[in-house]
Design a protein around this motif. Structure first.
Motif, PDB file in Angstrom:
ATOM      1  N   ASP A   1      -4.520   0.728  12.812  1.00  0.00           N
ATOM      2  CA  ASP A   1      -5.796  -0.006  12.821  1.00  0.00           C
ATOM      3  C   ASP A   1      -6.614   0.335  11.582  1.00  0.00           C
ATOM      4  N   ALA A   2      -6.616   1.619  11.199  1.00  0.00           N
ATOM      5  CA  ALA A   2      -7.361   2.030  10.012  1.00  0.00           C
ATOM      6  C   ALA A   2      -6.782   1.402   8.758  1.00  0.00           C
ATOM      7  N   ILE A   3      -5.470   1.374   8.666  1.00  0.00           N
ATOM      8  CA  ILE A   3      -4.830   0.746   7.509  1.00  0.00           C
ATOM      9  C   ILE A   3      -5.148  -0.742   7.473  1.00  0.00           C
ATOM     10  N   ASP A   4      -5.022  -1.414   8.615  1.00  0.00           N
ATOM     11  CA  ASP A   4      -5.313  -2.851   8.652  1.00  0.00           C
ATOM     12  C   ASP A   4      -6.756  -3.139   8.258  1.00  0.00           C
ATOM     13  N   ALA A   5      -7.683  -2.289   8.706  1.00  0.00           N
ATOM     14  CA  ALA A   5      -9.089  -2.481   8.358  1.00  0.00           C
ATOM     15  C   ALA A   5      -9.309  -2.298   6.863  1.00  0.00           C
ATOM     16  N   ALA A   6      -8.652  -1.301   6.284  1.00  0.00           N
ATOM     17  CA  ALA A   6      -8.783  -1.060   4.848  1.00  0.00           C
ATOM     18  C   ALA A   6      -8.223  -2.226   4.042  1.00  0.00           C
ATOM     19  N   LEU A   7      -7.107  -2.759   4.494  1.00  0.00           N
ATOM     20  CA  LEU A   7      -6.526  -3.906   3.792  1.00  0.00           C
ATOM     21  C   LEU A   7      -7.411  -5.145   3.924  1.00  0.00           C
ATOM     22  N   ALA A   8      -8.032  -5.305   5.082  1.00  0.00           N
ATOM     23  CA  ALA A   8      -8.904  -6.455   5.301  1.00  0.00           C
ATOM     24  C   ALA A   8     -10.130  -6.396   4.406  1.00  0.00           C
ATOM     25  N   GLU A   9     -10.601  -5.167   4.111  1.00  0.00           N
ATOM     26  CA  GLU A   9     -11.776  -5.021   3.261  1.00  0.00           C
ATOM     27  C   GLU A   9     -11.481  -5.410   1.823  1.00  0.00           C
ATOM     28  N   GLY A  10     -10.199  -5.340   1.452  1.00  0.00           N
ATOM     29  CA  GLY A  10      -9.832  -5.684   0.077  1.00  0.00           C
ATOM     30  C   GLY A  10      -9.857  -7.153  -0.191  1.00  0.00           C
TER      31      GLY A  10
END
Length: 233
Positions: free
Chosen positions: A224-233
């Motif tokens: 979930d943390a990785i997906d959130a970080a990618l979404a912020e990009g």
């Protein structure tokens, strides 16, 4: 894995190791198995004195080792690890599954944090760093984890075995021997140790995502943390 300071044999260190081993054994269900990364306190880190100023400590350095190609997305996952740590060995297939899942998106970085209680942790890190000088860090990283059961938790030096690994990987053994003996190789490992300590690393494995240390309860927390970080990009 790092030995906990508590004398309770069922303490957090043992629990973390067993949960990582269970996680690795489940295979296809790896992403929904409980990940015991939260019990990082109490590890023996006396091999890594905090000589690095916390104010100048960085999670990623220009010379930090990247597994594969850097990802294009806005996510950099850093693991401080000990090659002899059983928890790190059990986490290895989980990290490999993440590399496959997020191939081309996430940058995976590895940093050394060998624990003094593990007799061959430093030898293994030096072998990996020597391999890195021949552009074979990833190959040695895999070899060390995939053979951990052969050499881990033993008191005698396994440096000769690691040299055999280097030979099997097709490395120039003369150069490998020079690099293993070169004091700057161990200095490179200890620099990671000291910086990890300054960053609050107390045991292995410890993960950072985009510079922030992760407190994980489940594998979903990490994805979930990785997906959130990618979404912020």
């Amino acid at each position: 894995m790092a030995e906990p300071t508590t004398t309770n044999p069922a303490g957090p260190g043992r629990s973390r190791r067993l949960l990582w081993i269970n996680l690795a054994a489940i295979g296809g269900l790896i992403l929904i198995t409980v990940v015991a990364l939260l019990a990082m306190t109490g590890a023996n880190t006396s091999a890594a004195p905090a000589s690095q100023d916390p104010a100048t400590a960085e999670v990623v350095r220009p010379d930090s080792h990247v597994l594969g190609e850097p990802g294009r997305g806005n996510a950099v996952l850093v693991e401080f690890l000990d090659f002899e740590c059983e928890a790190c060995g059990a986490a290895y297939p989980f990290v490999e599954s993440l590399r496959e899942r997020y191939d081309g998106e996430v940058t995976f970085v590895t940093r050394y944090f060998p624990i003094e209680a593990h007799q061959n942790a430093m030898n293994a890190a030096i072998a990996a760093e020597a391999a890195a000088r021949q552009s074979a860090f990833v190959e040695m990283y895999r070899m060390l984890f995939e053979t951990q059961a052969q050499w881990g938790e033993q008191s005698e030096s396994k440096a000769p075995l690691f040299r055999q690994f280097a030979q099997g990987l097709g490395l120039d053994l003369a150069q490998y021997d020079r690099d293993v003996a070169d004091p700057t190789t161990e200095e490179r490992v200890r620099a990671d140790q000291a910086e990890g300590t300054a960053l609050g690393v107390q045991g292995t494995p410890t993960f950072f995502l985009n510079g922030e240390r992760l407190e994980l309860v489940s594998a979903d927390d990490l994805t979930d943390a990785i997906d959130a970080a990618l979404a912020e990009g």
